[in-house]
Structures are given as C-alpha cells and as structure tokens.
Design an enzyme around this catalytic site. Sequence first.
Site, PDB file in Angstrom:
ATOM      1  N   GLY A 171      -2.058   1.329  -7.522  1.00  0.00           N
ATOM      2  CA  GLY A 171      -3.590   1.535  -7.206  1.00  0.00           C
ATOM      3  C   GLY A 171      -3.893   2.891  -6.988  1.00  0.00           C
ATOM      4  O   GLY A 171      -3.283   3.526  -7.281  1.00  0.00           O
ATOM      5  N   CYS A 172      -5.157   2.862  -6.286  1.00  0.00           N
ATOM      6  CA  CYS A 172      -5.616   4.103  -5.750  1.00  0.00           C
ATOM      7  C   CYS A 172      -6.360   4.156  -4.543  1.00  0.00           C
ATOM      8  O   CYS A 172      -6.072   3.077  -3.766  1.00  0.00           O
ATOM      9  CB  CYS A 172      -6.770   4.588  -6.767  1.00  0.00           C
ATOM     10  N   HIS A 173      -6.906   5.092  -3.955  1.00  0.00           N
ATOM     11  CA  HIS A 173      -7.475   5.000  -2.661  1.00  0.00           C
ATOM     12  C   HIS A 173      -8.684   4.014  -2.569  1.00  0.00           C
ATOM     13  O   HIS A 173      -9.073   3.545  -1.551  1.00  0.00           O
ATOM     14  CB  HIS A 173      -7.994   6.208  -2.135  1.00  0.00           C
ATOM     15  N   ARG A 194       0.720  -1.194  -0.039  1.00  0.00           N
ATOM     16  CA  ARG A 194       0.201   0.037  -0.011  1.00  0.00           C
ATOM     17  C   ARG A 194       0.883   1.241   0.112  1.00  0.00           C
ATOM     18  O   ARG A 194       0.461   2.346  -0.323  1.00  0.00           O
ATOM     19  CB  ARG A 194      -1.066  -0.020   1.133  1.00  0.00           C
TER      20      ARG A 194
END
Length: 680
Positions: free
Chosen positions: A644-646, A605
Amino acid sequence: MLFNRRRRENVPIATASTSGNVPEATVAEATPQRNEESTEAQKDAVIRIPRNARPGAFFSTPSPDEGVILKVKCPDGGQPGQMIKVKWTPPQGRCQGIVIIPSGIQPGATFMASHNGNKYRVTCPPNAQAGSKLRILLGSNMSPKGKTRWVAATAPSVEPEEDLMWTVDGCSVLVRNASASVAKEIRFQFPSSLSTQPAKTEKAWTPTTESWQRLFHVNDENFQWHRVSDQDKRNQEKCFVPRLNKGTLELVPVKEAVGIQYSFKDPANGQEIANYEDVLHFQRKHIKAKHDFLQNLCSRLLLSAVAGASVRRSHFLEDSMNIIMGLPNADIERWWKVRVVNQPGQNESGGTRAWIQELIEKLMDPNLGMWKRIGTSAEFEPDPSFQGTPGRSWEDYYIVFGRAVGRAFVLGYPLPTLKCSDLIYKYLSGYPLGMNDLRKMDASLHTSLTYFQALSDENELEKFLAMSLLTFSLPAEAANGGTEDIPLVPGGATKKVTVENFQEFHEAVFRHCLLERVRPQLQALVAGFRSVLPDENLSWLLQPDELQVCLGGFPSLGVEEWKSLTFYRGEFSAVGDEHPQIRWFWQMIHEMDYMTKVKMICWLRGVDEFVVHRKGLDVFGHRFGVTVTRRGTGGTKKYPFAGGCHLQTILEIPMFQSVEEMKRAFVFIISTCTDACWNE
C-alpha cells in the site's frame, strides 16, 4: 550465590569484607588447621581501584594473596587505577569442605570442585600442589536463593577490567574480566529459573530509536546503563544520565552513574516481593506484559488509602492544587480517593481516574501557559516564562503535574492528553542523554558542533574556530528567543572557544540546551513524579518509549473499529463480510490477543511495535483493503501479501480451504517476516 545482595555498611576509608555473593569457593588454607569457630585478626591487602568505580561506591575485587573476593568501598578521592590499602576480616563460622586438587593445576590457577552436589570454582593457593587436599570455606550466605548453573562467556579477547555483554536465555548481562590478563572465556553463575521459565515465543519488544539498556552486571550485582548499539561509539563519552540528588537535578556522565539494585519489599511486613531475578524476567517480556507486571507490583507496594476528598467542578483546578499540595509527606505515596462533584447535593461526576485525567488535560491546556510547542510537532516542553497564577507559584504547578503523572503511572490510568516531549520521558526514566537529543532541541547547534567535532586535524579545527569567533555564549535566537546572548559560563561572552577548551564548550552547550534553560521546571516536575512512587526504582524499569506507551494508554484494536476502516476488492467486493474467506479472517482477528494483533498490524503496515502502540489502527492510513492475491507461483500462493501507501493498506490473501489453514498461514508469515512484503 553471586547475585544475593548483602547489607553494605558505611566504613572509614576503604574497609573490605568477604563477599557471600561469589560463585567460587573462598580458599581458607592448604592444610586443615583452622577451627570452624576460630577468629582471626584483620588482614591488610593492597588492591587497584577498577574502572567504573567512583568515590563512595562499592566494587568487588579478588584478594591478591588468598583468592577471596572482597567487597570494597571506594574512598573519597579515589581514582580508577589507583592503588589503595584495605583491611579485611577472614571468614568466620562457615562450614568447611575438603577437595583434592586435580593434576596439572599450578598455584594461582583455578579449577572446578564438587561438594555435596554443588560445584565451586576454587583458586589454588600458593602453598598447594596437584594431588594434595585443600580445605575450602562454604559459607551459608553463599547458598543460592534458587538453583543456578555455570555459564561461559567467550570472546576473541577481553581486556582486564573490560565488560563483556553476554546473552543467556534471552537475558543480556554484563560480565567483567576480573583477572589481570587478557581472557577468552569468563565463567559466571546464572539463575536456573530463567531457563525453566522461558519467555514467550513472541519477540520481546525493543525500542527502535534508543541504543541504551539497563543490563545486570554480574560482578557489581546491580543494573547499569550499557550501549547495546555499536553505532556512534565516539559520542558515548558525551552521554549523561539525569539524576535527582537531594532535590537538585543534575547530569552525570554515564560512567559515573550509580548502578541500581532492584529489591521491592512489602510495606506491611518488609518481605521481598520482587528482586533482580524478577527484573531479568521482566526485561524479556513485551510491553503489554511489562505493564501488567508493573500494575501488579504497584498494587502490592501501595499503602492503604488516605481519606477521600471532593473537587468542585466550578473550582476544579484550584481544589485539585489544594488537595495535592496539601497532602502530608506520609500520605503522598498512599492511595488517593478523590471525587468530582458538580454542585452541592448532586451526584459525583467522576472518580479518581476521571479526576487525574481531567487534571492533566487542564494542566496541558495551552491557555494556561505551562507548556510551549516544540516547532511544528505535537509535543510540548516546559515554558520558562510561565509565572503561575495568583496564589500559586509556577513551581507548585509543575510539582502537581509530576505528582499527577506519577499517580497515573502507579495506578495504571491512561493519559491520552499527555503530549510531553521525548526529553521529559528520558528524565523520568533516568535515560542517558546524548547528541541526538540536542539535535531535536536545536538542529543548527547540533549541526555546527558535529561539524567541528568531525575535524580530525587540530590545525584545521583551530582555523575554523578562529574564523567563527565562537565564545562561551549562545545567541539570543538560540536561547529561547531572548534579546541578549546567554553566557554558558561566568564571563562566557568574552571567553573564546579554542582547540584546548572545545570539549568544555561542547559540554556547556549540551548542558544548557538539555537542562539549564528549563532546570527549575524539570526539577519540580521530576521531584513531584518521584515523590508519589512507592519505590523510585519503579520508573527505572522502563525505557523512555515504554514509559510513554504505559502513560499514554494502549490503543483499542477492536474488530468493529477495524471493520469500519475496511473495504473489499475483486471477488470480495460483491458480498463483502458474507464471503467465507472474509468471515474466517475476522474470526481469526477476533480470537487474537492484544499482542498478536499488534504483530499482525506490524506485518501489515511494515512498522515497529512502538508505532502501533502509539497510533493504533490509525497506522493503516485512511482505509484498509482486502482482496484476493494474484502473486506468486506454487507454494508462495499459500501465503498472504501486504502493501500500500501512506493513505491506505492493502491485504491480499489466497483462497484458503479452511479457517485453520488461514490461521497457520498468518501465524507463519507474521512470525517469520520482520518487515512484511511492503511496497510504498
């Protein structure tokens, strides 16, 4: 040995005694005329009070004429830099040794000498010369508890009385230049046990938002707060340490804060079960290992349990308050045994753990009124308007809350409903408070003070202060929604802020926002928390973020929970969990211990460990995806990629030939990449 602590007696004015904690050998005389059992009258010495010393505190300093290290109690009214006269008694009844002064050594210089296999640093006395024999005293109280080794701390220049932070075997310590001249090297002794028992290969967890740490001071033989970050040095003088002094909560400047000497003793026999060496080991551990160490230590410090008590569910809060407030002082630090019963004759519905967790949940209930939300965040602070309930004062509620939290900390019970502000954890751990804390409490005040402070020209500052018409008071909207301005000092509404008293105004605002407006509530809470600890130093072992993690509980990082968030793409989408690469991946995750999983998630992450401890698997967003990587050429295809993203996290993995190859690749990538290959 330098780190062994001796009993320090209360003495009139400034009495000194030779310290047995000194790595150097203390010189008796140049000619062997003193008898081992001889005694001498007290001697006088004139010394300078060093920096950081305060009235009533002890400090170490060399004797001006004999090279003996004296331990001195700073007299009342003594100030740093002031010259004082002390009386001290020469060492008696010590074993002696004879060494030869090496060539090239002048009076006043130091040299290394060996005696019976041990090395000592010796100061050449004024009446000695190179080649002559020297009698030195080797007191038995200088014998180290464990083996030590000499360490040299080097720097371009270290001013007299200046502290230097030095890292040895992963442990950061403070060393003071005790000489009267600028030094480039400072030598000190360090426990060899820290070298023979190295920390794990995992990088020790360090809070990312804090810049203060308690470090062991070699000269003062205690742990002191030290700013380890070079950022914001200008505001270092405006940081204060919260302290509970005889029931009164106060803010003390960092430089005046008393150092801590960790020595935990078994309450049954008085034997020491943990000391400063254990704390140095402790500071190198990651947060989960620290938590386990604390639980083991607390279990040995707690006394036997008090008689059990029952709480009626229909009168849960009332009975709980009566039990905790009714405990005698002698029983507060003992084991508590409490059970919750539904109705007479029915089985109990919970033990001590469930009772404490439910009690915290009810005390945090917004309908009770003890707490108010800070802005739009999910954190709460004490509400000064809370008046208690019929039969119980507001003070009783905050004391009970503090005692319940303290008991959960000692017993290792997680409190998932505990949503206190960062300020509460800093008060509980005694962490320095600074301008960043003021910004969280009142952003507009912080902005104004920072702006005025940034003005370097006094004329310009005076001009702006005159235009602002500032007085020593806060407007109602900045003072918890009141209807009248709150004076920061007596007569503050009419006292104007000028260039001369601006720093006084700055500190008054700081103290009001971070303490005075909720002092009674914080004072009761902190007093309750400290009262149930078998040793108040326990909470001071942790940083605020670490204390918050230990109290909040560690999240579950189970494979099944992780799988429930997972979806597959590309070649993995057709068969999912049945694909060999996917089976190997979950097998690898299943075999990881807790901290390895944490580091894995940190890499996936691109966050720090504190976020993972707080959010658990929620840090991934709504989904966790796995697909085959198409990135890189040659050797880079052998390693995974995360992005990725949030809303989601995507892991791209290459086609490995075996589960062992997959493990090696992931171990390498999470141990060498600090931020992951993260793309927002």
